[in-house]
Motif scaffolding. Structure first.
Motif, PDB file in Angstrom:
ATOM      1  N   GLU A  49       9.346   4.821  -6.490  1.00  0.00           N
ATOM      2  CA  GLU A  49       7.947   5.273  -6.514  1.00  0.00           C
ATOM      3  C   GLU A  49       7.671   6.058  -5.231  1.00  0.00           C
ATOM      4  N   THR A  50       6.574   6.800  -5.226  1.00  0.00           N
ATOM      5  CA  THR A  50       6.097   7.398  -3.989  1.00  0.00           C
ATOM      6  C   THR A  50       5.747   6.273  -3.031  1.00  0.00           C
ATOM      7  N   ASP A 115       1.571   4.123  -7.381  1.00  0.00           N
ATOM      8  CA  ASP A 115       1.814   4.715  -8.695  1.00  0.00           C
ATOM      9  C   ASP A 115       1.093   6.058  -8.802  1.00  0.00           C
ATOM     10  N   ASP A 116       1.084   6.630  -9.986  1.00  0.00           N
ATOM     11  CA  ASP A 116       0.461   7.942 -10.201  1.00  0.00           C
ATOM     12  C   ASP A 116      -1.044   7.935  -9.953  1.00  0.00           C
ATOM     13  N   ASP A 117      -1.668   6.765 -10.037  1.00  0.00           N
ATOM     14  CA  ASP A 117      -3.102   6.643  -9.763  1.00  0.00           C
ATOM     15  C   ASP A 117      -3.376   6.288  -8.303  1.00  0.00           C
ATOM     16  N   ARG A 118      -2.333   6.325  -7.498  1.00  0.00           N
ATOM     17  CA  ARG A 118      -2.410   5.993  -6.060  1.00  0.00           C
ATOM     18  C   ARG A 118      -2.806   4.544  -5.808  1.00  0.00           C
ATOM     19  N   GLU A 119      -2.435   3.701  -6.739  1.00  0.00           N
ATOM     20  CA  GLU A 119      -2.660   2.261  -6.601  1.00  0.00           C
ATOM     21  C   GLU A 119      -1.333   1.616  -6.198  1.00  0.00           C
ATOM     22  N   ALA A 121       2.002  -0.247  -6.186  1.00  0.00           N
ATOM     23  CA  ALA A 121       2.933  -0.461  -7.298  1.00  0.00           C
ATOM     24  C   ALA A 121       3.975  -1.503  -6.892  1.00  0.00           C
TER      25      ALA A 121
END
Length: 147
Positions: A49-50, A115-119, A121
């Motif tokens: 993940e980022t 994650d993609d929603d910047r939450e 992960a």
């Protein structure tokens, strides 16, 4: 599970005059940026993940790196939580033509996977099943806790 050895990253940066301070050695800012970059690559390789930097501890500038030498950077994940990743980073001064190196800087970075929603992960479990992996993890934990 991800093996510690799979998170090991190496990189080199040439120390040029525009990276230097008034005494001809690398300034702290460029070196810290290089260390953060290689640490984030290691964290992202581990997490899948980022990963964003949330902290740096024990940044120790022990020796300078002169203009004309390379900063030889290594990073590896040594611990992980539910969403966090801890990475040990070292920088050595390297004479590129001979390969001669001497340790200069060490730090411990903490990242959070997002994650993609910047939450936050979840991250996988870290394993150190090889002798090298166990040694790298033990050295990192000892260095982080060294007072």
């Amino acid at each position: 599970m991800v093996a510690l050895s799979d998170t090991y990253i190496e990189n080199r940066e040439m120390v040029l005059p525009d990276h230097a301070n008034t005494i001809g050695t690398v300034s702290g800012g460029p070196l810290m940026a290089w260390m953060d970059e290689v640490a984030s690559l290691s964290a992202m390789r581990f997490a899948g993940e980022t990963c964003v930097t949330v902290g740096v501890s024990r940044m120790e500038f022990e020796r300078p790196i002169p203009v004309g030498r390379t900063a030889f950077l290594t990073a590896h994940v040594y611990a992980a939580g539910e969403t966090s990743v801890r990475v040990r980073v070292r920088a050595d001064s390297e004479e590129l033509q001979t390969g001669e190196r001497e340790p200069t800087t060490e730090a411990y970075f903490t990242f959070v996977a997002i994650d993609d929603d910047r939450e936050p992960a979840p991250v996988p479990e870290l394993t150190a099943s090889t002798e090298r992996g166990r040694r790298l993890r033990e050295e990192a934990i000892a260095g982080e806790n060294d007072d």
